[in-house]
Design an enzyme around this catalytic site. Structure first.
Site, short mmCIF file in Angstrom:
data_model
loop_
_atom_site.label_atom_id
_atom_site.label_comp_id
_atom_site.label_asym_id
_atom_site.label_seq_id
_atom_site.Cartn_x
_atom_site.Cartn_y
_atom_site.Cartn_z
CB SER A 194 30.83 40.57 39.37
OG SER A 194 30.47 39.65 38.42
CE LYS B 167 34.59 40.82 39.71
NZ LYS B 167 35.56 42.41 38.94
CG HIS C 79 32.83 36.15 39.78
ND1 HIS C 79 33.23 36.84 38.89
CD2 HIS C 79 31.17 35.69 39.71
CE1 HIS C 79 31.72 37.14 38.28
NE2 HIS C 79 30.92 36.50 38.07
CG ASN C 80 36.39 38.84 36.83
OD1 ASN C 80 35.37 38.15 37.70
ND2 ASN C 80 36.85 39.55 36.32
CD GLU D 231 33.17 37.09 33.63
OE1 GLU D 231 33.19 36.92 34.50
OE2 GLU D 231 34.00 37.90 32.48
#
Ligand code: NBP
Length: 484
Positions: free
Chosen positions: A132, A186, A189-190, A193
């Site tokens: 990222s 990941k 995480h997105n 976000e």
């Protein structure tokens, strides 16, 4: 160009991400980097533009493989999906047992699990790595989330640590877990976000619509917030975007951009997987849906026409409105992160990964899009209290939410009365209230399910599973099953 020396690492796929990652690798002491791209012109221009990197250019995939020292390690940075599979196959045909194929693209973690299974019988290691930080992160230091085997990580770990972002002397990389664990984290995480961006968007909208501030004044508010607990990359860039003036019209940039946002795979994947895992990630889901609503131009126009003369009057902002919005933003953000970490726990349970949430919080402190001061607090919470059932239980966060709660309620009610949409703020508050409630209406829902479908229920006062004979004399019977 170095040709006499074998490369300790190679990169396949030299579009923006791959070329930046290759340059980052080459800039670190001890690395010699081989590069290859399907279209050779891209390789040639990268090598020509960056002689300082000392790249070994592989025109063909055979040249590339031949230039790698054993055990060979190649990082694939090509388009996720068919392109990635094509390169995996090319490498797997040429690699030997013990060599390492790394997929650094945005693969779906289920694909990563399947690819690892497919490659494992060859003795080659396949490692899915979530990276990222966008182009700048790839070049200067991303946050890196590797999956795959422990054995592969022993070789790969030091190389990844050499290129990762560094916070408080610690590189933002950790071995997340086996096979698809890195890409799974990941993905989460997105998802987080998405939630964070939506919440910031709602804060802006409230300051503008209710607070009556212009974008440059709101930029000042965000810049101020960025000096306190809300300090984060997203808050920082928000201030910059709000301050930016469109060169063509002289209008605030934010006013000349079409208010319709798109979403690519990972936010949607997070919600789909959370549904499968049974984890409530309302903050992330609302963020994905908010983007979808923004894109429904015709429906928006129709309802805007219908309600043109009857929109609610915007409430008068209190003198401390901006502080209230900051508190609401912080509390909602804590909820969104709590939900994201719950999804990590559920994924780890389902897929058999031993994921250390404190380490995940630590590697998200630098390099990635959600890097933020309060990730230190999250890392600390999971280190000191590894058995908490939710982040909201950790003393720091319990106190932070309690401190902001009254303001959070004021903001959500002001938004509702003023007709300002705050799906993120309000769903976070409802989630918090759901967890805090003595009793939930789920009891009534169980009654409804038993009434129309004989789905049974459990009682508060004794164990067992029950069914009421609704269409007969409404007496209660003890039933089999688990009462869900
Ligand atoms: P792209 O996703 O635009 O992919 C272009 C690259 O894929 C080119 O090198 C292209 O080669 C190669 N490629 C394709 Br398309 N099909 C191929 C095939 N069948 N065989 C071999 N090569 C093939 O590149 P990017 O934007 O640099 O992204 C790379 C990866 O990183 C993607 O998985 C992306 O999702 C991910 N990504 C991550 C972030 C982040 O913040 N972590 C940001 C952006 C992207 P060619 O030059 O011959 O066409």
């Amino acid at each position: 160009m170095k040709t006499s020396q074998a490369a300790n690492i190679g990169v396949v796929g030299l579009a923006v991400m791959g070329s930046n990652l290759a340059r980052n690798l080459a800039s670190r002491e001890g690395n010699v980097v081989a590069v290859h791209n399907r279209t050779y012109a891209r390789t040639e221009s990268l090598v020509a533009e960056h002689p300082e990197a000392g790249f070994i250019a592989g025109k063909s995939i055979d040249d590339f493989v031949a230039s790698l020292a054993k055990p060979r390690t190649a990082v694939i940075m090509v388009q996720a999906g068919a392109g990635t599979d094509a390169v995996i196959d090319q490498l797997a045909e040429r690699f030997e047992p013990g060599d390492i194929i790394v997929d650094g693209g945005n693969a779906n973690f289920q694909d990563t699990i399947a690819r690892e299974k497919r490659i494992a019988p060859t003795g080659i290691h396949f490692v899915g790595v979530g990276i990222s930080g966008g182009e700048e992160g790839a070049l200067k230091g991303p946050s890196i989330m590797p999956g795959g085997s422990e054995e592969a990580y022993r070789t790969l770990g030091p190389v990844l640590a050499s290129i990762a972002a560094v916070v408080s002397g610690e590189p933002c990389v950790t071995h997340v877990g086996a096979d698809g664990a890195g890409h799974f984290v990941k993905m989460i995480h997105n998802g987080i976000e998405y939630a964070d961006m939506q919440l910031i968007g709602e804060a802006y909208d409230l300051l503008r619509t209710v607070g009556g501030l212009r974008p440059d004044a709101i930029a000042d508010v965000f810049a101020e917030w960025n000096r306190g607990p809300l300090e984060s990359y997203l808050v920082e860039i928000t201030a910059e975007i709000l301050r930016h003036v469109d060169g063509a019209t002289g209008q605030p940039f934010v006013d000349v951009v079409l208010d319709q946002a798109g979403s690519k795979g990972t936010g949607v994947w997070t919600v789909q997987n959370a549904l499968d895992l049974g984890v409530p990630v309302g903050g992330i889901a609302e963020a994905v849906f908010a983007r979808a609503v923004s894109g429904k131009a015709e429906q928006r126009a129709a309802v805007r026409r219908l309600t043109a003369g009857s929109r609610p009057q915007v409430q008068q902002a209190s003198p401390s409105f901006a502080e209230d919005v900051a508190a609401a933003l912080y509390a909602s953000k804590i909820v969104a992160y709590a939900q994201g970490f719950d999804a990590i726990t559920a994924g780890a349970d389902k897929y058999g990964w031993d994921i250390h949430k404190d380490r995940i919080a630590k590697i998200w402190r630098g390099g990635c899009i959600i890097r933020a001061r309060f990730l230190d607090r999250i890392a600390q919470a999971y280190t000191e209290h590894p058995d908490i059932t939710t982040l909201l239980e950790a003393p720091y966060f319990a106190q932070a939410v309690a401190d902001g709660e009254a303001a959070w309620r004021r903001v959500v009610s002001t938004a509702a009365l003023s007709g300002v949409p705050v799906p993120g703020f309000s769903s976070a508050l409802s989630y918090y209230d759901s967890l805090a409630a003595e009793r939930l209406p789920a009891a009534l829902v169980q009654g409804q399910r038993d009434f129309f479908g004989a789905h049974t229920y459990r009682r508060t006062d004794r164990s067992g599973v029950f069914h009421t004979l609704w269409s007969r004399d409404r007496s209660e019977t003890e039933a089999g099953g688990d009462g869900h």
